[in-house]
Design an enzyme around this catalytic site. Structure first.
Site, PDB file in Angstrom:
ATOM      1  N   THR A  14       0.819  -1.212   0.000  1.00 39.09           N
ATOM      2  CA  THR A  14       0.000   0.000   0.000  1.00 39.09           C
ATOM      3  C   THR A  14       0.857   1.268   0.000  1.00 39.09           C
ATOM      4  O   THR A  14       0.341   2.370   0.187  1.00 39.09           O
ATOM      5  CB  THR A  14      -0.946   0.023   1.225  1.00 39.09           C
ATOM      6  N   ASP A  16       3.945   4.023  -1.559  1.00 38.51           N
ATOM      7  CA  ASP A  16       4.064   4.860  -2.751  1.00 38.51           C
ATOM      8  C   ASP A  16       4.694   4.111  -3.919  1.00 38.51           C
ATOM      9  O   ASP A  16       4.296   4.282  -5.069  1.00 38.51           O
ATOM     10  CB  ASP A  16       4.893   6.112  -2.410  1.00 38.51           C
ATOM     11  N   LEU A  17       5.704   3.264  -3.643  1.00 37.74           N
ATOM     12  CA  LEU A  17       6.350   2.509  -4.706  1.00 37.74           C
ATOM     13  C   LEU A  17       5.356   1.562  -5.375  1.00 37.74           C
ATOM     14  O   LEU A  17       5.332   1.436  -6.608  1.00 37.74           O
ATOM     15  CB  LEU A  17       7.537   1.715  -4.154  1.00 37.74           C
ATOM     16  N   ARG A  19       2.065   1.925  -5.510  1.00 36.01           N
ATOM     17  CA  ARG A  19       1.081   2.725  -6.243  1.00 36.01           C
ATOM     18  C   ARG A  19       1.624   3.202  -7.584  1.00 36.01           C
ATOM     19  O   ARG A  19       0.952   3.087  -8.614  1.00 36.01           O
ATOM     20  CB  ARG A  19       0.677   3.958  -5.417  1.00 36.01           C
ATOM     21  N   ASP A  87       1.805  -6.989  10.585  1.00 35.89           N
ATOM     22  CA  ASP A  87       2.800  -6.227  11.321  1.00 35.89           C
ATOM     23  C   ASP A  87       4.033  -7.114  11.401  1.00 35.89           C
ATOM     24  O   ASP A  87       4.037  -8.131  12.094  1.00 35.89           O
ATOM     25  CB  ASP A  87       2.284  -5.886  12.725  1.00 35.89           C
ATOM     26  N   HIS A 172      16.614  -0.094  -9.678  1.00 31.49           N
ATOM     27  CA  HIS A 172      15.674   0.049 -10.793  1.00 31.49           C
ATOM     28  C   HIS A 172      16.312   0.688 -12.021  1.00 31.49           C
ATOM     29  O   HIS A 172      15.788   0.544 -13.131  1.00 31.49           O
ATOM     30  CB  HIS A 172      14.422   0.834 -10.365  1.00 31.49           C
ATOM     31  N   LYS A 176      16.109   0.095 -16.851  1.00 33.85           N
ATOM     32  CA  LYS A 176      15.856   1.090 -17.894  1.00 33.85           C
ATOM     33  C   LYS A 176      16.431   0.612 -19.226  1.00 33.85           C
ATOM     34  O   LYS A 176      17.551   0.105 -19.296  1.00 33.85           O
ATOM     35  CB  LYS A 176      16.453   2.442 -17.506  1.00 33.85           C
ATOM     36  N   ASP A 229      22.015   8.117  -1.315  1.00 31.12           N
ATOM     37  CA  ASP A 229      20.765   7.924  -2.039  1.00 31.12           C
ATOM     38  C   ASP A 229      20.990   7.651  -3.520  1.00 31.12           C
ATOM     39  O   ASP A 229      20.264   6.859  -4.121  1.00 31.12           O
ATOM     40  CB  ASP A 229      19.877   9.157  -1.872  1.00 31.12           C
ATOM     41  N   HIS A 234      22.766   3.800  -7.897  1.00 29.22           N
ATOM     42  CA  HIS A 234      22.526   4.067  -9.311  1.00 29.22           C
ATOM     43  C   HIS A 234      23.787   4.491 -10.064  1.00 29.22           C
ATOM     44  O   HIS A 234      24.115   3.944 -11.119  1.00 29.22           O
ATOM     45  CB  HIS A 234      21.468   5.169  -9.474  1.00 29.22           C
TER      46      HIS A 234
END
Length: 479
Positions: A14, A16-17, A19, A87, A172, A176, A229, A234
């Site tokens: 549920t 953000d990733l 969605r 949980d 990810h 690409k 990050d 990446h």
């Protein structure tokens, strides 16, 4: 063991990733009949909802984030979905999850997107409930730790239940299309590989620029910063693909063997070879935006920009600098690799007034996928006042080069590879640890030298010191 899973378990279903990426990717794959027709997709998270509630959540996500022309058969896809609240800190909840998943006919794939603190209890729960057997593979979404030590803790926890051949660490960017095309460009074209070395390449630039700020990632980003990050995963993966030796074949073992050799060849960064920055209020696209400290609501020493001059100490790349640059609130969103070739050793046109410019290869990864090679050409004319030469681009816009294939979400390929069991585009543990070792040394240097981020105005290309980092070597950032 090679198998195609007929069960997919999504942790963080549920979030953000899920969605934005996971549910749209899976629906698009299903619409093209690329998923096993019997596959069942089980979502789990702390949110309290039932199967129908999850299907309604998924429908809203698809309508918002998946183009209408890719939603064919959406009703069929939604019927594949079910949901079990969990949980992860409560071991007793995993029994109900296992019952919901049921007994796969072929195998189970798990996509684990969770806070680092929940990795250990989650893996323990999976193991205790029978969800870590020989026909189960697991995909791990970042962040996988904040340094080498914490990464090892996570990897050790996962390794108690899953052997390396059933662990799929996700970056990810590797999904690409243009990133994969980098390998095709290098190893399927004879013209490039003989020139792909220190004798012919002057330097390489890798830029990952974002126009956004914190965008709801306040707690995570302030603990991580740009180096952890973006660079640790990446950008170092892009660097490894640019610099790797030709693998014996295009398979998981050989490709990843060559990448890890590059990562282990990275020289420790010297003092003066990094620049850090933090954005202040400015304008992006003509719209005023706040500074990092204003968004955060407090002062912070976290870097939102970093530029690094990196070196690879091996036979192929010795003496070729790799300039890495990433930041938030920069003028435009772009991810690109620039390979700057050396100039010709002797110009036969110099006596006729012509000046040559070194060839440059630009590989655009996002938002546009393209490859541009600049070549010297003669300017048309009778040349009575001397010969004119000019650099002209040979450009390939990847979506336009191939009629038919649609532009895909990177997670489509990665999820399909996870389900089918292809590890080629996933990161191996020794790669992760080599990346963290290099990153940890940079952070240790910052602490030792008491380096604080320099401020830069939102909408600029970062601190002026980042420009100087390249210009003192006679290099100009590609913008």
């Amino acid at each position: 063991m090679k198998f195609t899973s007929d069960r997919l378990l999504l942790f963080g279903a549920t979030g953000d990733l899920a969605r934005r990426m996971l549910l749209p990717s899976l629906c698009a794959l299903d619409a093209e009949q690329l998923l096993d027709p019997c596959i069942e997709i089980i979502g789990t998270a702390r949110s309290d909802m039932d199967d129908q509630g999850f299907r309604d959540f998924a429908r809203q996500s698809l309508e918002q984030f998946l183009p209408a022309d890719r939603r064919g058969g959406m009703a069929t896809f939604l019927n594949r979905l079910s949901y079990q609240p969990l949980d992860a800190n409560k071991i007793e909840g995993f029994k109900a999850l296992a019952e919901k998943v049921g007994e796969p006919r072929q195998g189970l794939s798990i996509f684990l997107s969770t806070a680092p603190s929940l990795f250990e209890p989650t893996i323990h729960g999976l193991e205790q409930s029978g969800l870590a057997g020989s026909k189960v593979r697991i995909g791990l979404e970042k962040p996988l730790g904040i340094d080498l030590a914490s990464s090892c803790v996570i990897n050790d926890a996962v390794a108690t239940a899953f052997p390396e051949e059933r662990i799929y660490r996700i970056d990810h960017y590797l999904g690409k299309e243009t990133v994969q095309n980098l390998l095709a460009l290098r190893f399927a074209n004879l013209m490039f590989e003989p020139l792909w070395n220190a004798a012919h390449i002057d330097h390489v630039q890798i830029t990952v620029a974002e126009t956004v700020g914190l965008e709801g990632r306040v707690a995570f980003y302030d603990d991580a910063g740009a180096l952890r990050d973006m660079v640790q995963n990446h950008m170092l993966q892009l660097l490894a693909l640019v610099a790797m030796e030709p693998p014996v074949s295009y398979d998981a073992t050989n490709v990843r063997d060559e990448k890890v050799k590059v990562l282990r060849s990275l020289r420790k960064v010297d003092a003066g070879e990094t620049v850090t920055g933090q954005y202040r209020a400015g304008a992006i696209g003509g719209q005023a935006v706040p500074g990092y400290d204003e968004e955060l609501g407090k002062d912070s020493s976290t870097e939102t920009f970093v530029a690094i001059k990196a070196h690879i100490d091996n036979w192929r790349w010795r003496g070729v600098p790799f300039y890495l640059r990433t930041g938030k609130r920069l003028p435009r969103r772009t991810t690109e690799i620039v390979v700057q070739f050396r100039d010709v050793p002797h110009s036969i046109f110099q006596g006729r007034g012509a000046r040559t410019v070194p060839n440059r290869l630009v590989i655009g990864i996002q938002p546009e996928e393209n490859i541009t090679l600049s070549l010297m050409a003669k300017v048309p004319g009778l040349d009575r006042d001397g010969i004119g030469l000019r650099s002209v681009p040979l450009a390939i816009t990847m979506p336009d080069a191939f009629a038919g294939p649609q532009r895909r979400i990177a997670y489509e390929r990665l999820l399909l590879d996870l389900i089918e069991g292809d590890q080629t585009l996933f990161v191996r543990r020794d790669e992760v640890e080599a990346q963290w070792e290099w990153i940890d040394a940079i952070r240790a240097g910052w602490e030792e030298q008491d380096i604080e981020p320099r401020t830069y105005t939102s909408g600029s290309w970062g601190p002026s010191a980042a420009i100087a980092l390249a210009e003192r070597d006679g290099v100009t950032w590609h913008e």
